[in-house]
Scaffold this motif. Structure first.
Motif, PDB file in Angstrom:
ATOM      1  N   GLY A 140      28.090 -16.508   9.517  1.00 20.05           N
ATOM      2  CA  GLY A 140      27.335 -16.203   8.309  1.00 20.05           C
ATOM      3  C   GLY A 140      26.511 -14.938   8.474  1.00 20.05           C
ATOM      4  N   TYR A 141      25.873 -14.834   9.625  1.00 22.43           N
ATOM      5  CA  TYR A 141      25.009 -13.690   9.874  1.00 22.43           C
ATOM      6  C   TYR A 141      25.821 -12.399   9.921  1.00 22.43           C
ATOM      7  CZ  TYR A 141      21.643 -10.692  12.184  1.00 22.43           C
ATOM      8  OH  TYR A 141      20.811  -9.663  12.490  1.00 22.43           O
ATOM      9  N   VAL A 142      26.897 -12.423  10.675  1.00 21.23           N
ATOM     10  CA  VAL A 142      27.728 -11.224  10.832  1.00 21.23           C
ATOM     11  C   VAL A 142      28.302 -10.778   9.497  1.00 21.23           C
ATOM     12  CG1 VAL A 142      29.888 -10.387  11.803  1.00 21.23           C
ATOM     13  CG2 VAL A 142      28.275 -11.611  13.257  1.00 21.23           C
ATOM     14  N   TRP A 143      28.803 -11.746   8.725  1.00 21.94           N
ATOM     15  CA  TRP A 143      29.411 -11.367   7.450  1.00 21.94           C
ATOM     16  C   TRP A 143      28.357 -10.919   6.430  1.00 21.94           C
ATOM     17  CZ3 TRP A 143      34.032  -9.911   5.919  1.00 21.94           C
ATOM     18  CH2 TRP A 143      35.112 -10.193   6.760  1.00 21.94           C
ATOM     19  N   LYS A 144      27.157 -11.447   6.560  1.00 25.50           N
ATOM     20  CA  LYS A 144      26.079 -10.984   5.693  1.00 25.50           C
ATOM     21  C   LYS A 144      25.831  -9.496   5.951  1.00 25.50           C
ATOM     22  CE  LYS A 144      21.483 -12.378   4.223  1.00 25.50           C
ATOM     23  NZ  LYS A 144      20.398 -13.346   4.411  1.00 25.50           N
ATOM     24  N   LEU A 145      25.887  -9.129   7.223  1.00 24.38           N
ATOM     25  CA  LEU A 145      25.751  -7.710   7.566  1.00 24.38           C
ATOM     26  C   LEU A 145      26.937  -6.903   7.028  1.00 24.38           C
ATOM     27  CD1 LEU A 145      24.421  -7.789  11.245  1.00 24.38           C
ATOM     28  CD2 LEU A 145      23.152  -7.407   9.130  1.00 24.38           C
ATOM     29  N   PHE A 146      28.130  -7.438   7.209  1.00 21.90           N
ATOM     30  CA  PHE A 146      29.334  -6.733   6.729  1.00 21.90           C
ATOM     31  C   PHE A 146      29.244  -6.462   5.228  1.00 21.90           C
ATOM     32  CE2 PHE A 146      32.510  -8.321  10.168  1.00 21.90           C
ATOM     33  CZ  PHE A 146      31.889  -7.489  11.081  1.00 21.90           C
TER      34      PHE A 146
END
Ligand SMILES: Nc1ncnc2c1ncn2[C@@H]1O[C@H](COP(=O)(O)OP(=O)(O)OP(=O)(O)O)[C@@H](O)[C@H]1O
Ligand SMILES: [Mg+2]
Lengths: 321, 357
Positions: A140-146
């Motif tokens: 979730g965190y990584v894709w939020k950044l993406f």
């Protein structure tokens, strides 16, 4: 049991030793009791108490008087709660159907490609499953950044290939937010149905496929009439687990869009709404254990009933290979 | 109508050459049996004919048409698998109807074909059952019925009886023979049971190590085996092979003396004599033209007996005898007297028969 008179005594006698526990029986009891106790304490007790809570009025953490079905009727029919409930439910339904198509559908296609040993199958077998073992928090965190509108990899990629028109605030736009979440969920979990379908495919005896190939050269027909029915048990697992997962959906939206299902409730789902209601949050301001419990009970009943009926239906079309 | 012709067929799996050049012509309406030891490539050859696996090299022509690149379902060939390979989710009727429907037949025609096949194989009471509700023999009949319903011009059967018990096996064998006569299709039948081969075949193809050793009628193979391998493979109990050294008309075995065989064909010095159990008899210790041997044991069968003896060089021979021969004690010295008319002469080096050379 033809002659009750004569058999009665021996039957009773032979029944007696069964009451005394054999060594094996002791072991079974010994191994079963602790997990059952833990389960009763941490699963059954909370469910039962949640059920009970749903029938009381609550002021903060203090239990008020018994109110019957008032909490249920509030979340289902009284504004402003009813709108939120039905909106969240509608989103859950949408998530379920979307994931059914892209997550399970893609999972089946990937499994089929891996099974047919298309080039690079070995690499992809691992690559596809890798995200499944990653923690949802990290995903979730990584894709939020993406998805970040300015710095996110997604928009940067789109701009670098000249597709600026499509670059947008993915998680901030009501038209795309839920779809973006669904996409991330499918990306993260597609390995699971892939693996389950692949296991099912590998269980099909090769001579059955050869026999079918002697009768048809259409791959689609082969899939539809032979392969699909033979992997029905895999489909049951994937369908039911996805159904349960879709209606219990919580972590990913919580991490990526927050408790409110922003923007404007377009990503709101029952899990988020339940959490907000039961435990409160800054924006909502209210905390109502009774209504939260009522929501939880309704969710549980809905999932349990549909999953049971559907499982029975799906199991019926399964056959032993 | 079905004539099959295989030319220089080869098959490699990775680096292993499993079929090393097969040439074979199969005539219309023929029941041809492939036999050979396990792993000799029988199933592989059958799968190439079916089109389930591609050939590495060579050509397969069916009725004048090359089958290169033709899908299995388009070859007008049906196959019966060793494991039956019935569709577990379909009942018997649908198992048989699946292929027939896909051929684009009308409903009535499909029905008619299944009625016919079910009648021939006594499957009528089973049509509604699922494969898991059938016995092994019933499944086998359904598998054959499924092939029948398609009315192919060629039937391939890969060890169709190997999962059945002995009694059922001979029943179904009879069924298959009857069926072949009735429908008059070309059949290729794989087995490693030589009794099945002998009783069913119009012609037998004996294979070994990816090559054809000999093709012929059961009688030809039995009476004039092309080499020692075919000689020992066909016939039960097995043909005994006696390695001898020739000196003119005399054939000698170390430690067993020598015998004169005046009618022997032109051979080299090292000759292997092939003797079936009934091509020799047990003589008395001083009988002329016999080899000395040590009696080992006898199998009493009621009307006759099989006797086993060991020659001077350690070779064991098995022969048929009368029940009186059972009186011999293990260790007795006996004479093995071959019947010159029933002898086979093989080259010890190559195994090749001198008669057929
Ligand atoms: N898919 C495969 N990959 C590699 N080797 C194979 C494959 N299929 C068969 N072989 C090899 O090819 C050889 C011939 O196999 P095949 O199945 O044709 O034997 P067979 O004559 O039918 O034996 P059996 O009587 O035991 O059925 C064997 O040595 C086997 O190991
Ligand atoms: Mg085989």
């Amino acid at each position: 049991m033809d002659a009750p008179d004569t058999t009665e005594a021996p039957t009773q006698k032979s029944r007696l030793p069964r009451l005394r526990m054999s060594g094996r029986g002791m072991w079974i009891t010994f191994l079963l009791v602790p997990p059952l106790a833990v389960m009763a304490l941490f699963v059954i007790y909370p469910i039962v108490s949640a059920l009970a809570y749903a029938f009381y009025d609550w002021q903060g953490l203090r239990r008020g008087e018994f109110v019957g079905f008032a909490n249920f009727s509030k979340v289902l029919f009284d504004e402003p709660f009813a709108t939120t409930t039905w909106n969240a439910f509608k989103n859950n339904v949408f998530v379920f159907f979307a994931l059914m198509i892209i997550q399970n559908g893609l999972g089946f296609i990937l499994a089929y490609a891996l099974w047919r040993d298309l080039p690079g199958a070995r690499f992809h077998r691992i690559a596809v499953f890798l995200p499944v073992v990653l923690s949802t928090v990290i995903i979730g965190y990584v894709w939020k950044l993406f998805f970040h509108p300015i710095f996110g990899a997604v928009n940067q990629l789109l701009r670098s290939v000249g597709l600026d028109v499509f670059a947008g605030p993915w998680l901030g736009d009501p038209d795309t937010a839920l779809n973006a979440l669904i996409f991330v969920n499918a990306w993260a979990w597609v390995g699971f149905p892939t693996l389950v379908f692949l296991a099912g495919l590998q269980r099909i005896p090769s001579e059955i496929l050869d026999a079918a190939r002697m009768e048809t050269d259409s791959e689609l027909l082969l899939i539809r009439k032979i392969i699909w029915p033979l992997i029905a048990p895999s489909a049951t697992v994937c369908f039911i687990l996805l159904f349960i997962g879709s209606f219990n959906w919580f972590e990913l939206p919580y991490i990526m869009v927050g408790l409110d299902g922003s923007p404007f409730g377009t990503t709101d789902v029952l899990g988020l709404y339940f959490y907000r209601t039961a435990f409160g949050n800054q924006s909502a301001g209210i905390q109502d254990f009774g209504m939260g419990s009522a929501l939880a009970v309704l969710m549980f009943l809905f999932i349990a009933v549909v999953a049971t009926v559907w499982t029975i239906y799906l199991r019926r079309r399964e056959i032993e290979v | 109508m079905a004539q099959l012709s295989l030319r220089g067929v080869r098959k490699n799996f990775k680096n292993v050459e499993v079929l090393q050049g097969i040439d074979l012509d199969i005539r219309d309406r023929e029941l041809i049996v492939f036999v050979g030891p396990s792993g000799c490539g029988k199933s592989t050859l059958l799968r190439l004919i079916a089109g389930l696996d591609p050939m590495t090299a060579g050509e397969f022509v069916l009725n004048g048409k090359s089958m290169q690149g033709v899908a299995p379902s388009k070859r007008d060939i049906a196959m019966v698998f060793q494991s039956y390979a019935l569709y577990p989710h379909m009942n018997v009727y649908d198992n048989m109807a699946f292929g027939a429907r896909l051929m684009g037949l009308s409903k009535a025609e499909v029905q008619a074909r299944i009625d016919e096949a079910a009648g021939m194989l006594q499957l009528e009471p089973l049509l509604d059952r699922k494969p898991r509700e059938l016995s092994g023999g019933q499944r086998q009949r359904v598998a054959i019925g499924r092939a029948l319903a398609r009315k192919p011009s060629v039937f391939l059967l890969d060890e169709p009886l190997s999962n059945l018990d002995a009694a059922l096996r001979s029943d179904v064998r009879l069924e298959i023979a009857k069926l072949h006569r009735k429908i008059g299709a070309t059949m290729i039948y794989v087995t490693h049971d030589q009794v099945e081969a002998m009783t069913l075949a119009d012609r037998i193809v004996v294979m070994r190590g990816g090559l054809i050793e000999q093709v012929g009628t059961p009688r030809e193979l039995y009476e004039t085996p092309a080499n020692a391998f075919v000689g020992t493979f066909i016939g039960s109990p097995r043909m005994s092979l006696l390695e001898t050294t020739r000196d003119g008309p005399h054939f000698g075995i170390e430690g067993s003396g020598s015998i004169a065989l005046p009618g022997a064909p032109e051979t080299g010095q090292k000759v292997t004599l092939g003797l079936r159990p009934d091509a020799m008899h047990l003589g008395l210790a001083d009988a002329p033209d016999g080899f000395d041997a040590e009696f080992e044991y006898a199998e009493y069968l009621g009307n006759e007996a099989y006797l086993y003896a060991r020659l001077g060089d350690g070779t064991r021979v098995s022969l048929k005898g009368d029940t009186a021969s059972c009186a011999h004690q293990p260790g007795d010295t006996v004479r093995i007297c071959p019947d010159p008319a029933q002898l086979h002469y093989f080259d010890t080096e190559t195994g090749r028969s001198f008669r057929s050379a």
